[in-house]
Design an enzyme around this catalytic site. Sequence first.
Site, PDB file in Angstrom:
ATOM      1  CB  THR A  97      -9.509  -3.663   4.250  1.00  0.00           C
ATOM      2  OG1 THR A  97     -10.031  -4.685   3.533  1.00  0.00           O
ATOM      3  CG2 THR A  97      -8.849  -2.713   3.414  1.00  0.00           C
ATOM      4  CE  LYS A 172     -10.379  -5.564  -0.108  1.00  0.00           C
ATOM      5  NZ  LYS A 172     -10.834  -5.761   1.403  1.00  0.00           N
ATOM      6  CE  LYS A 240     -10.844   0.889   5.695  1.00  0.00           C
ATOM      7  NZ  LYS A 240     -10.981  -0.629   6.392  1.00  0.00           N
TER       8      LYS A 240
END
Length: 287
Positions: A97, A172, A240
């Site tokens: 990711t 995502k 994050k």
Amino acid sequence: MADVAFLGLGVMGYPMAGHLAKNGHTVTVYNRTASKAEKWAADYEGRTADTPAAAASGKEIVFCCVGNDDDLREVVLGENGALSTMKEGSVFVDHTTASAEVARELYAAAKEKGIAFVDAPVSGGESGAVNGVLTVMCGGDEPDFERARPVMESYGRSVRRVGEAGSGQLAKMVNQICIGGLVQALSEGIHFAQKAEIDVGIVLDIITKGAAGSWQMENRGATMNEGKFDFGFAVDLMRKDLDICLTEARRNGASLPVTALVDQFYADIQKDGGGRWDTSSLIKRLK
């Protein structure tokens, strides 16, 4: 069956690489901590390599799942990076990711060498990886995606191409934006039910079957009510991811007021020592 490499054997990468081996592919793994790669090789009768370059040498497909943009650049473009030894016509599939920006950067770098690049972040958490039922969101050229798709189906229940390079990462981001808002709403709902002194278990069982139902409610509602958070997707990792979302929103002009607020709520959880708790720990702020 393909001859492949897998770079990065974290919580997600370890079982994903395992599913590749169990499905009959020849797998060589690399991990920064070599002992973990050796353990994986013993568990799945695979091979290990000392560097990303050594693991990737001559492979048809190289898979990767590391921590962040900088880690990704290191294993792909670094002195011992995978692109230095991958053969022309091979495919690099990145499950990290990361930002859409780094996906486009690596797509261009790979293309210069005649190598395909597919950004393919996943959703489903550790349990999805262990059980081989991940959702895989992909960006890149369609022929390259189609070459890698059957192999990704070793661990992906749903493997879809969204669009051009970077599109998988953008999808995502949408996923993480939605999860943040859902978990905060679920936290408030459970907190409200607790304060109202009604049976939370019964309430969740009822409303899960209605319009309020969600994966988060079905899989995290009971543990949130019990105050259990020592599992799942860590708050540190969610922050994050939300930082990536908010950075991209500043670039494209999207307004994400709830996401920005939830990100700060997760910062509160970190301050209370919950950085490794599951993201459902948002409810702790309300107590």
